[in-house]
Design a protein around this motif. Structure first.
Motif, mmCIF file in Angstrom:
data_model
loop_
_atom_site.group_PDB
_atom_site.id
_atom_site.type_symbol
_atom_site.label_atom_id
_atom_site.label_comp_id
_atom_site.label_asym_id
_atom_site.label_seq_id
_atom_site.Cartn_x
_atom_site.Cartn_y
_atom_site.Cartn_z
ATOM 1 N N GLY A 1 61.440 -7.864 51.119
ATOM 2 C CA GLY A 1 62.633 -7.494 50.362
ATOM 3 C C GLY A 1 63.229 -8.727 49.728
ATOM 4 O O GLY A 1 62.835 -9.857 50.040
ATOM 5 N N GLY A 2 64.192 -8.526 48.831
ATOM 6 C CA GLY A 2 64.817 -9.670 48.168
ATOM 7 C C GLY A 2 63.793 -10.490 47.392
ATOM 8 O O GLY A 2 63.842 -11.718 47.394
ATOM 9 N N PHE A 3 62.864 -9.808 46.716
ATOM 10 C CA PHE A 3 61.787 -10.390 45.902
ATOM 11 C C PHE A 3 60.690 -11.032 46.769
ATOM 12 O O PHE A 3 59.787 -11.673 46.244
ATOM 13 N N CYS A 4 60.792 -10.897 48.092
ATOM 14 C CA CYS A 4 59.865 -11.611 48.995
ATOM 15 C C CYS A 4 58.916 -10.639 49.674
ATOM 16 O O CYS A 4 59.352 -9.622 50.223
ATOM 17 N N ILE A 5 57.655 -10.990 49.663
ATOM 18 C CA ILE A 5 56.646 -10.137 50.305
ATOM 19 C C ILE A 5 56.244 -10.760 51.640
ATOM 20 O O ILE A 5 56.461 -10.194 52.696
ATOM 21 N N ILE A 6 55.680 -11.964 51.582
ATOM 22 C CA ILE A 6 55.312 -12.694 52.803
ATOM 23 C C ILE A 6 56.249 -13.886 52.931
ATOM 24 O O ILE A 6 56.494 -14.604 51.958
#
Ligand SMILES: [Zn+2]
Ligand SMILES: [Zn+2]
Length: 358
Positions: free
Chosen positions: A139-144
């Motif tokens: 979430g928040g543009f973050c995947i890993i």
């Protein structure tokens, strides 16, 4: 300060970085990584004898599984295969997202490996700093969460004092959760007030728990805060903490989205502040960490200020001159801003320093 004389800098680069696709309307625009590459190439950084390109490897399976839950990894794989579904409301899925996210996060770990093997002193990755992803979900543009994966990689090298110096304008909430009770990781996060800013986490009172108490430091700033209050807070907090902790490795996220031209948030820094922080962190790495540090780009959603910030950090690391244009923020720090920041800084010091014995 000029510590760049003997530093070899690795720039993580693969044309396959650009296989990501959040769509044209997303703040992380297609072409972002290529743009940063081309920008430093045009400014002569890639011709410097102390700069080399490092080819990233995919994040190793073992580190991936340490960083994220099996259910969540399965979800990424499913979206990747079909191209259907989203990671979260602000983090769209796309075809081959599994490959892309393992490559972009693997770049951070490849940088860690290159520094730890002694090939280079510092690395900088244009694709790192995805600090909002938690163990269970993105979430928040973050995947890993490549910040967490980098820390796990450093722990595999036997390091016991790892500093995450996170100046992204958003709080590193994902990373905080991984290491909240772990004194082997100190996380310092400077960010905009979580009352109104995503991810609405990172309050001053959250200083870590158990053996990790005091090792999680949150400092937040009111809307419109600029260079002068930021510098005050930095000087009052960061050098004493680093001096106390004597980190063996510094993971540095510079905070390009705290620039005044970046309107995803509301701080009003210029690249003067980005240079100031970068020089200080760089110097600290040479004093305490045998120079070992890695730069993860983090946010930055306006092309001009993202480039200026990136060029500034490259300049600090390499010693190659770069001057961004003159910048004039729309506000100066007024009395109200000063009062809030002074009070926040005092609160952080009162809560954290006695616990650590500073
Ligand atoms: Zn250096
Ligand atoms: Zn951010």
């Amino acid at each position: 300060m000029s510590f760049s004389r003997n530093c070899d800098i690795g720039f993580l680069w693969s044309e396959l970085f650009e296989t990501f696709d959040f769509g044209r309307k997303h703040p992380i625009q297609p072409g972002r990584f290529q743009m940063l590459h081309d920008f430093i190439e045009e400014n002569g950084f890639l011709d410097q004898s102390n700069v080399r390109i490092i080819k990233p490897e995919l994040l190793p399976e073992g580190l991936l599984r340490k960083t994220h839950a099996a259910d969540y990894i399965a979800k990424i794989q499913e979206i990747s295969d079909t191209g259907i579904g989203d990671i979260d409301i602000d983090t769209p899925g796309f075809k081959n997202i599994y490959f892309n996210s393992r490559l972009t996060s693997g770049a951070s770990v490849s940088g860690i490996n290159a520094v730890m093997s002694g090939d280079i002193t510092h690395f900088i990755s244009p694709t790192g700093g995805f600090h909002h992803a938690t163990f269970e979900k993105g979430g928040g543009f973050c995947i890993i969460n490549d910040v967490a994966a980098s820390v796990f990689a450093l722990k595999e090298f036997g390091l016991n004092r790892i500093l995450i110096a996170d100046f992204d304008v958003h709080h590193g909430n994902g990373t905080q959760r991984y290491f909240y009770d772990d004194p082997g990781v100190m996380q310092i996060s400077f960010h905009e007030d979580p009352e109104w800013m995503f991810p609405h986490d990172g309050f001053i009172k959250d200083i870590g728990s158990g053996r990790g108490e005091g090792y999680n430091i949150n400092m937040h700033f009111p809307m419109d805060a600029g260079d002068s209050v930021y510098r005050y807070a930095y000087d009052k907090l960061v050098p004493p903490l680093i001096e106390f902790y004597k980190p063996e490795f510094i993971v540095f996220i510079p905070g390009f989205d705290a620039h005044y031209k970046d309107r995803l948030a509301h701080l009003t820094l210029t690249t003067d502040m980005i240079r100031y922080v970068s020089e200080s962190i760089h110097e600290a790495a040479h004093i305490h960490s045998s120079g070992r540090m890695g730069v993860l780009t983090g946010g930055g959603y306006t092309q001009a200020s993202l480039k200026w910030g990136f060029g500034t950090v490259m300049s600090v690391l390499t010693g190659h001159p770069y001057e961004p244009p003159v910048q004039t923020p729309p506000f100066i720090d007024d009395e109200e801003t000063w009062n809030t920041v002074r009070s926040n800084v005092q609160e952080v010091r009162n809560l954290v320093f006695p616990v650590l014995g500073i």
